[in-house]
Design a protein around this motif. Structure first.
Motif, mmCIF file in Angstrom:
data_model
loop_
_atom_site.group_PDB
_atom_site.id
_atom_site.type_symbol
_atom_site.label_atom_id
_atom_site.label_comp_id
_atom_site.label_asym_id
_atom_site.label_seq_id
_atom_site.Cartn_x
_atom_site.Cartn_y
_atom_site.Cartn_z
ATOM 1 N N ALA A 40 0.822 -1.217 0.000
ATOM 2 C CA ALA A 40 0.000 0.000 0.000
ATOM 3 C C ALA A 40 0.853 1.263 0.000
ATOM 4 N N HIS A 58 -8.019 3.421 6.303
ATOM 5 C CA HIS A 58 -6.628 3.049 6.015
ATOM 6 C C HIS A 58 -5.827 3.979 6.918
ATOM 7 N N THR A 61 0.470 3.399 6.697
ATOM 8 C CA THR A 61 1.269 2.386 6.021
ATOM 9 C C THR A 61 2.595 2.318 6.756
#
Length: 188
Positions: A40, A58, A61
């Protein structure tokens, strides 16, 4: 065990966090890591989907790192009924984000270390098949079984002396376990 710096692989992994209404009035929201997204791009609490009051983000990362010295732990995790990635979350102290994503790891041993303090949330998330194959390839490349070597006792007899019993300042054998201060008081 010797650790070779070349025995290191890494991949970016997106962490998906789900927010649902809390069960009590003292906790308005309950947070849980629910998935990982291998490869990602960067993210900062981007909303992915909404279902009523439940929202998936989300969150961040992070880099999933594999080290050659930890292959036994990765192997243990891969042989579990459901191979998993462990996500470590911590309450954010600054900024707008509710939680900080501290770590993503394939090592159940490392994840267990984070549960000891009680300050972090450690979530077990199923490992996607492609990520599991990548971890398996790393283990097959670098894992070396450690041979168990049973220690042998030496033949020396250690029960023949009474070194260290009692206090050397006490002269009589009958008072071996007496306190030196009590002995002085009795003599006065």
């Amino acid at each position: 065990m010797y650790h070779n710096p070349s025995q290191y692989w890494s991949v970016p992994v997106g962490v998906v966090v789900r927010r649902v209404p809390g069960a009590t009035r003292w906790a308005p929201w309950a947070w849980r890591a629910t998935a990982v997204l291998p490869g990602a791009g960067p993210a900062d609490w981007r909303e992915l989907r909404r279902d009523g009051e439940a929202v998936e983000f989300h969150a961040a990362t992070v880099t999933l790192e594999l080290h050659g010295a930890e292959t036994e732990a990765y192997l243990h995790g891969l042989t579990a009924e459901v191979p998993s990635i462990y996500i470590v979350l911590r309450e954010a102290l600054e900024g707008d984000a509710p939680l900080d994503v501290v770590l993503a790891t394939a090592s159940p041993y490392e994840a267990q270390d984070y549960t000891d303090s009680g300050e972090e949330i450690v979530e077990k998330v199923p490992m996607p098949a492609g990520l599991a194959a990548w971890v398996q390839e790393f283990v097959e490349t670098y894992h070396e079984e450690e041979v168990f070597v049973k220690r042998k006792r030496d033949k020396k007899r250690i029960d023949m002396k009474e070194d260290g019993i009692g206090d050397p300042r006490i002269g009589t054998v009958s008072d071996v376990y007496a306190s030196p201060t009590l002995r002085r008081r009795r003599l006065q």
